[in-house]
Design a protein around this motif. Structure first.
Motif, PDB file in Angstrom:
ATOM      1  N   LEU A  24      -3.848  -3.304 -13.400  1.00 33.06           N
ATOM      2  CA  LEU A  24      -4.142  -2.460 -12.244  1.00 33.06           C
ATOM      3  C   LEU A  24      -5.284  -1.507 -12.570  1.00 33.06           C
ATOM      4  CD1 LEU A  24      -0.665  -1.266 -10.865  1.00 33.06           C
ATOM      5  CD2 LEU A  24      -2.278  -2.775  -9.713  1.00 33.06           C
ATOM      6  N   THR A  69       0.849  -1.187   0.000  1.00 30.74           N
ATOM      7  CA  THR A  69       0.000   0.000   0.000  1.00 30.74           C
ATOM      8  C   THR A  69       0.884   1.236   0.000  1.00 30.74           C
ATOM      9  OG1 THR A  69      -1.811  -1.103   1.170  1.00 30.74           O
ATOM     10  CG2 THR A  69      -1.767   1.295   1.258  1.00 30.74           C
ATOM     11  N   THR A  70       0.653   2.110  -0.964  1.00 28.11           N
ATOM     12  CA  THR A  70       1.404   3.355  -1.088  1.00 28.11           C
ATOM     13  C   THR A  70       0.409   4.494  -1.222  1.00 28.11           C
ATOM     14  OG1 THR A  70       3.309   2.297  -2.158  1.00 28.11           O
ATOM     15  CG2 THR A  70       3.025   4.652  -2.532  1.00 28.11           C
ATOM     16  N   LEU A 122      -1.556   2.724  -4.368  1.00 26.50           N
ATOM     17  CA  LEU A 122      -1.565   1.258  -4.374  1.00 26.50           C
ATOM     18  C   LEU A 122      -2.335   0.810  -3.140  1.00 26.50           C
ATOM     19  CD1 LEU A 122       2.213   0.566  -5.170  1.00 26.50           C
ATOM     20  CD2 LEU A 122       0.314   0.511  -6.796  1.00 26.50           C
ATOM     21  N   ASP A 123      -3.179  -0.189  -3.316  1.00 24.52           N
ATOM     22  CA  ASP A 123      -4.069  -0.596  -2.222  1.00 24.52           C
ATOM     23  C   ASP A 123      -4.058  -2.117  -2.086  1.00 24.52           C
ATOM     24  OD1 ASP A 123      -5.988  -0.728  -0.272  1.00 24.52           O
ATOM     25  OD2 ASP A 123      -7.632  -0.005  -1.515  1.00 24.52           O
ATOM     26  N   VAL A 162      -1.560  -4.464  -2.962  1.00 24.72           N
ATOM     27  CA  VAL A 162      -1.103  -5.160  -4.173  1.00 24.72           C
ATOM     28  C   VAL A 162      -0.158  -6.303  -3.799  1.00 24.72           C
ATOM     29  CG1 VAL A 162       0.293  -4.918  -6.274  1.00 24.72           C
ATOM     30  CG2 VAL A 162      -1.392  -3.164  -5.663  1.00 24.72           C
ATOM     31  N   GLY A 190      -1.892   3.388 -11.001  1.00 26.21           N
ATOM     32  CA  GLY A 190      -0.889   3.078  -9.977  1.00 26.21           C
ATOM     33  C   GLY A 190       0.342   2.391 -10.525  1.00 26.21           C
ATOM     34  N   LYS A 191       0.494   2.315 -11.833  1.00 24.16           N
ATOM     35  CA  LYS A 191       1.593   1.569 -12.438  1.00 24.16           C
ATOM     36  C   LYS A 191       2.954   2.188 -12.098  1.00 24.16           C
ATOM     37  CE  LYS A 191       0.218   1.999 -16.723  1.00 24.16           C
ATOM     38  NZ  LYS A 191      -0.859   2.995 -16.504  1.00 24.16           N
ATOM     39  N   GLY A 228      -5.266   1.376  -8.198  1.00 28.17           N
ATOM     40  CA  GLY A 228      -4.324   0.875  -7.207  1.00 28.17           C
ATOM     41  C   GLY A 228      -4.498  -0.564  -6.802  1.00 28.17           C
ATOM     42  N   ARG A 229      -5.398  -1.290  -7.443  1.00 28.39           N
ATOM     43  CA  ARG A 229      -5.628  -2.696  -7.110  1.00 28.39           C
ATOM     44  C   ARG A 229      -5.471  -3.572  -8.344  1.00 28.39           C
ATOM     45  NH1 ARG A 229     -10.664  -3.230  -2.835  1.00 28.39           N
ATOM     46  NH2 ARG A 229      -9.874  -1.747  -1.286  1.00 28.39           N
ATOM     47  N   SER A 289       3.609   4.335  -9.737  1.00 26.03           N
ATOM     48  CA  SER A 289       3.791   4.307  -8.277  1.00 26.03           C
ATOM     49  C   SER A 289       4.300   2.951  -7.814  1.00 26.03           C
ATOM     50  CB  SER A 289       2.472   4.636  -7.575  1.00 26.03           C
ATOM     51  OG  SER A 289       2.108   5.975  -7.793  1.00 26.03           O
ATOM     52  N   LEU A 290       3.867   1.892  -8.477  1.00 27.40           N
ATOM     53  CA  LEU A 290       4.354   0.557  -8.130  1.00 27.40           C
ATOM     54  C   LEU A 290       5.855   0.460  -8.358  1.00 27.40           C
ATOM     55  CD1 LEU A 290       3.946  -2.412  -7.370  1.00 27.40           C
ATOM     56  CD2 LEU A 290       3.307  -2.842  -9.752  1.00 27.40           C
TER      57      LEU A 290
END
Length: 231
Positions: free
Chosen positions: A204, A8-9, A17-18, A20, A39-40, A207-208, A42-43
């Motif tokens: 994604l 989670t970010t 991100l939630d 992942v 969220g790509k 974020g999931r 951010s991952l």
């Protein structure tokens, strides 16, 4: 090889991100797909240490790297190529490449990079500002390879390139994996292109992870294609 657990970010109150979770086997290419804002990026930034996760873990092999500084994660063998082809325009091609291996006390890797990207060898004495978009993308990937990574994180390598050049860049990623055994986590807006070279795909949304499967199964899911993949 890479294991992400319940990651989670967040940026302030907004979760990028939630929860992942996924694994990337050694020597494989995994495509991370989804719309803008999914969220790509951010991952990848969380894996490489540029963003600290709020919860969850990232493991490289058996070592947790979630709380390590970016430079320490790089020393563990993770190379991150962010979106945008960020070369240092005033430096030559070769000077840009050498920056990628500055911290390594290992043999020079220039010859290996030039074998992979012959166009860079031809232009090694030119300022990076004189390169085309495709050549700049080769340069930033080559600079990342100078650090002798185990895991390469690629964020939108074909963004803004002509279709023919974009196809060449994506094809080079597959050739690189086959010739070196490198593990690749590939973020791509062009889902069709990414799935053509990937061993596994993750989708994604907000974020999931909403889908995870082999490329043929993802490409063959009409509802998924229309909702998330854009083709």
């Amino acid at each position: 090889m890479l294991r992400v657990e319940d990651l989670t970010t967040a940026y302030g109150p907004v979760k990028a991100l939630d929860g992942v979770s996924f694994e990337v086997p050694e020597g494989s290419i995994t495509a991370i797909l989804g719309a803008n804002g999914a969220g790509k990026s951010s991952l990848l930034r969380t894996i490489s240490g540029l963003v600290r996760p709020r919860a969850g873990r990232v493991l490289l092999g058996e070592r947790e790297i979630s709380r390590d500084a970016p430079e320490e994660i790089a020393r563990q063998g993770v190379a991150h190529v962010p979106e945008g082809r960020g070369v240092i325009a005033e430096l030559t091609v070769e000077e840009n490449l050498r920056l990628g291996g500055l911290w390594l006390r290992a043999r020079d890797g220039l010859s290996e990079v030039y074998d992979i990207f012959p166009a860079l060898k031809e232009r090694r004495a030119q300022p990076a500002s004189t390169l085309s978009g495709g050549e700049r993308q080769m340069l930033v990937v080559g600079r990342a390879l100078m650090s002798k990574p185990r895991l390469l994180l690629l964020d939108e390598p074909s963004l803004g390139l002509a279709p023919k050049i974009a196809a060449q860049i994506v094809g080079l990623i597959r050739d690189l994996r086959e010739s070196t055994g490198l593990t690749v986590l590939l973020v791509e807006q062009n889902a069709r292109s990414a799935l053509s070279v990937a061993d596994r795909g993750l989708v994604l949304a907000l974020g999931r992870i909403v889908a995870e499967d082999d490329p043929d199964a993802l490409a063959g899911d009409e509802q998924l294609r229309h909702a998330y993949l854009g083709f």
